[in-house]
Write a protein that holds these residues in place. Structure first.
Motif, short mmCIF file in Angstrom:
data_model
loop_
_atom_site.label_atom_id
_atom_site.label_comp_id
_atom_site.label_asym_id
_atom_site.label_seq_id
_atom_site.Cartn_x
_atom_site.Cartn_y
_atom_site.Cartn_z
N ARG A 252 0.83 -1.21 0.00
CA ARG A 252 0.00 0.00 0.00
C ARG A 252 0.87 1.26 0.00
O ARG A 252 0.55 2.25 -0.68
CB ARG A 252 -0.93 -0.02 1.22
N GLN A 253 1.96 1.23 0.76
CA GLN A 253 2.86 2.37 0.77
C GLN A 253 3.51 2.56 -0.60
O GLN A 253 3.72 3.69 -1.05
CB GLN A 253 3.94 2.17 1.84
N SER A 254 3.81 1.46 -1.27
CA SER A 254 4.39 1.55 -2.61
C SER A 254 3.44 2.24 -3.57
O SER A 254 3.86 3.10 -4.36
CB SER A 254 4.75 0.15 -3.13
N PHE A 255 2.17 1.87 -3.52
CA PHE A 255 1.18 2.53 -4.37
C PHE A 255 1.11 4.02 -4.07
O PHE A 255 1.01 4.85 -4.97
CB PHE A 255 -0.19 1.88 -4.20
N ALA A 256 1.16 4.37 -2.80
CA ALA A 256 1.11 5.79 -2.41
C ALA A 256 2.32 6.55 -2.97
O ALA A 256 2.19 7.68 -3.44
CB ALA A 256 1.06 5.91 -0.89
N ILE A 257 3.50 5.91 -2.95
CA ILE A 257 4.71 6.55 -3.48
C ILE A 257 4.58 6.75 -4.99
O ILE A 257 4.94 7.80 -5.53
CB ILE A 257 5.95 5.70 -3.15
N TYR A 258 4.04 5.75 -5.70
CA TYR A 258 3.86 5.87 -7.14
C TYR A 258 2.93 7.04 -7.47
O TYR A 258 3.16 7.79 -8.43
CB TYR A 258 3.29 4.58 -7.73
N HIS A 259 1.87 7.22 -6.68
CA HIS A 259 0.96 8.34 -6.90
C HIS A 259 1.67 9.67 -6.73
O HIS A 259 1.46 10.61 -7.50
CB HIS A 259 -0.23 8.25 -5.94
N VAL A 260 2.53 9.76 -5.72
CA VAL A 260 3.28 11.01 -5.49
C VAL A 260 4.24 11.27 -6.65
O VAL A 260 4.36 12.40 -7.13
CB VAL A 260 4.04 10.94 -4.15
N LEU A 261 4.93 10.23 -7.11
CA LEU A 261 5.85 10.38 -8.23
C LEU A 261 5.13 10.92 -9.46
O LEU A 261 5.59 11.87 -10.12
CB LEU A 261 6.48 9.03 -8.56
N LEU A 262 3.98 10.34 -9.79
CA LEU A 262 3.23 10.78 -10.96
C LEU A 262 2.71 12.20 -10.79
O LEU A 262 2.72 13.00 -11.73
CB LEU A 262 2.06 9.82 -11.22
#
Length: 612
Positions: A252-262
């Protein structure tokens, strides 16, 4: 958890550097009388390659395009490249003639373009448009039974019906359902688009390039966001099949990081381009250009180019082991403060990863202060990772030289950063308590500090013999990472994980080599072949030696699989010049170039043959 922390730390650093490097995007000025930016006298032949070609025919709503500067040049270079790597495939021009039937009238000395246009104003669907250069449109049209006058007509190519017309030295091809779009393109006045103007001279230096407009990049980021959201939904629907709560939280944290990157990339990057060029000696350069958003708060920073002394710093006699990678860079004034602020901001978004979820304002201020103290007064950074002899810890081959305002003041500041970080670790809720112990030390007459990180104890796996043996091979007998920081003169600090003997030799070599000697060290070395291909004013340069990297990865795998007695599977990579990567920021244009010397490519072909 350690792997997750390393991954998150890398993402944090990457995002911070990206945000700090981003600056004001300045469009190259052009006049209304000369909107393409071409010198009316025709003297600037580089600009004319782009401004008089197919790119000038693109409309304002273009999403992106693939451009080939000279079809004949790319055909020769691509054929040679495929032959070198043993790839059996027809040359690009032979394939084009076979697929289309265009065997006459094509001008293979000029540029080819495949563009994507939106189907509608807000549509995610697109219309492909081909612009094929011609020497004689009538001859080419006759070969496919088209209207030789150049008017829009229906033709059959490769079994498919398409529309074809003549447009200023190019044959235009569009799907039959998009006649209205074709009519609009035929009356469009040639000019370079605003998003292309800053890239025109760079484009002319490439053999081929892919460019995305602001609208095309927006669509790409939107597609990336939808892809992450879809993966996130699929994961949540199958969550009952994942028995470990800790693993679920990490995903879940990984998905949150991907959203921030995008989100950051979407807000800060206006357009992007990727180009490939091959010179007369068959050296290859792959370049990426990002046109950055306007009104950015980091536009004040100017990165100075790397001095020649810095480039030759690690090419010294007496050092054992092949280089794996080197990194050289310059730091603008006050850049570290903004890096600290961005690092804090990112950590505040994901506090659970570091166990900071109960931190208050004073604690977060301490986080920022620890980062500020870490980079205070740093002007340049030079680092190298080497393959160490058998029997020595694999991670003991790291050497760095940091140029600072004042070496002794920096050591004091670094210790302050360690103290603050230890306090934060103690306060955190993380299961991993990686504390740093530090004490005074003297090596080869240079005074400094020794920092010890007990990785074995922090990992909490003291009873796992496999893990302990792996740590011993990576770090040493006690599973501790030892880092030395030594003030070797008033403005230079050596940072290294090497043992005392190797570190003493490095310090003595650095002191013995004056500036003139350092300039000479790089001449004639394998590194010089790579440096000659890199832009001279680049503020950041990374080199990666395939020869050293294969050795290092092999040793890493042996360290991980050693308890099982499994050797690494790779043959040795030939000794070649390293791969080079440079980064620069000029007037809002972020430039990244990867260079592959011809000898390195030959070594890669030989290595691949051995792997087969």
């Amino acid at each position: 958890m350690i792997v997750e922390r390393i991954r998150y730390g890398f993402v944090t650093l990457l995002l911070s550097m990206l945000m700090v490097a981003i600056a004001y995007a300045v469009d190259e000025p052009t006049s209304e009388e000369n909107p393409s930016g071409v010198n009316p006298s025709g003297e600037n032949l580089t600009d004319k390659v782009v401004a008089d070609g197919a790119i000038a025919l693109l409309p304002d709503d273009m999403l992106g395009f693939l451009w080939i500067r000279s079809m004949a040049d790319v055909d020769v270079k691509a054929s040679a490249w495929m032959q070198q790597f043993g790839i059996s495939f027809p040359s690009p021009l032979d394939f084009l003639q076979f697929a289309t039937g265009f065997d006459q009238g094509v001008d293979d000395q000029r540029d080819f373009l495949l563009a994507l246009l939106p189907l509608k104003a807000d549509s995610k669907e697109y219309i492909p448009v081909v612009l094929l250069p011609v020497t004689d449109y009538g001859v080419l049209a006759a070969s496919v039974r088209a209207d030789e006058s150049g008017e829009i007509c229906r033709v059959t190519i490769s079994g498919e019906d398409v529309l074809m017309a003549h447009n200023r030295g190019h044959a235009m091809l569009v799907n039959i359902e998009h006649r209205a779009t074709m009519e609009r393109l035929l009356v469009h006045a040639p000019r370079l688009l605003k998003s292309v103007r800053p890239l025109k001279r760079w484009l002319a230096d490439n053999d081929m390039a892919i460019v995305l407009s602001p609208k095309g990049l927006e669509n790409l980021f939107a597609a990336g966001k939808h892809g992450v959201e879809r993966s996130e939904r699929n994961f949540e629907q199958s969550i009952e099949q994942v028995p470990m709560k800790e693993l679920v939280d990490q995903v879940r944290q990984s998905f949150a990081i991907y959203h921030v990157l995008l989100k950051i990339a979407d807000a800060q990057v206006e357009s992007s381009a990727l180009g490939v060029s091959i010179d007369e000696q068959a050296n290859v350069k792959v370049g990426m250009r990002l046109t950055l958003a306007k009104a950015n708060p980091f536009s004040q920073f100017q990165f100075a180019p790397i001095e020649q002394r810095q480039r030759g710093m690690f090419e010294k006699k007496g050092q054992v082991g092949a280089d794996v990678a080197t990194l050289m860079g310059t730091i603008p004034l006050d850049w570290g403060n903004l890096l600290a602020k961005m690092s804090r901001r990112l950590l505040e978004q994901f506090p659970e990863l570091e166990g900071y979820d109960q931190f208050e304002l004073a604690d977060w201020n301490k986080v920022e202060q620890s980062y500020q103290a870490l980079v205070a007064g740093v002007q340049t950074v030079s680092m190298v990772l080497r393959v160490v002899p058998e029997g020595e810890p694999l991670l003991s081959g790291f050497y760095g030289v940091v140029q600072v305002d004042d070496a002794n003041a920096y050591l004091t500041s670094y210790q302050q950063s360690l103290k603050l970080n230890n306090e934060l670790v103690e306060q955190s809720r993380s299961d991993i308590k990686l504390l740093r112990e530090f004490s005074p030390v003297t090596v080869a007459g240079a005074k400094g500090i020794k920092v010890v990180s007990d990785i074995a104890a922090a990992s909490g796996d003291q009873n796992n013999p496999f893990w302990q043996e792996t740590l011993n091979k990576l770090l040493g007998e006690e599973g501790k990472l030892n880092l030395h920081l030594l003030a070797i003169d008033q403005t230079h600090v050596v940072v290294s994980t090497a043992g005392d003997k190797s570190l003493s030799r490095f310090v003595l070599d650095f002191r013995a080599a004056g500036q003139q000697n350092r300039l000479k060290q790089i001449d004639g070395s394998s590194l010089s072949a790579t440096m000659e291909l890199i832009e001279k004013n680049s503020p950041w340069i990374l080199t990666i030696s395939p020869h050293g990297m294969v050795q290092w990865i092999g040793r890493w795998l042996e360290a991980l699989m050693g308890p099982l007695g499994q050797p690494h599977p790779f043959p040795p990579f030939p000794a070649t010049p390293p791969i080079g990567i440079s980064l620069n920021l000029v007037e809002g244009l972020y430039k990244v170039d990867l260079v592959l010397p011809v000898k390195t490519l030959s070594g890669l072909a030989e290595f691949m043959q051995e792997v087969r």
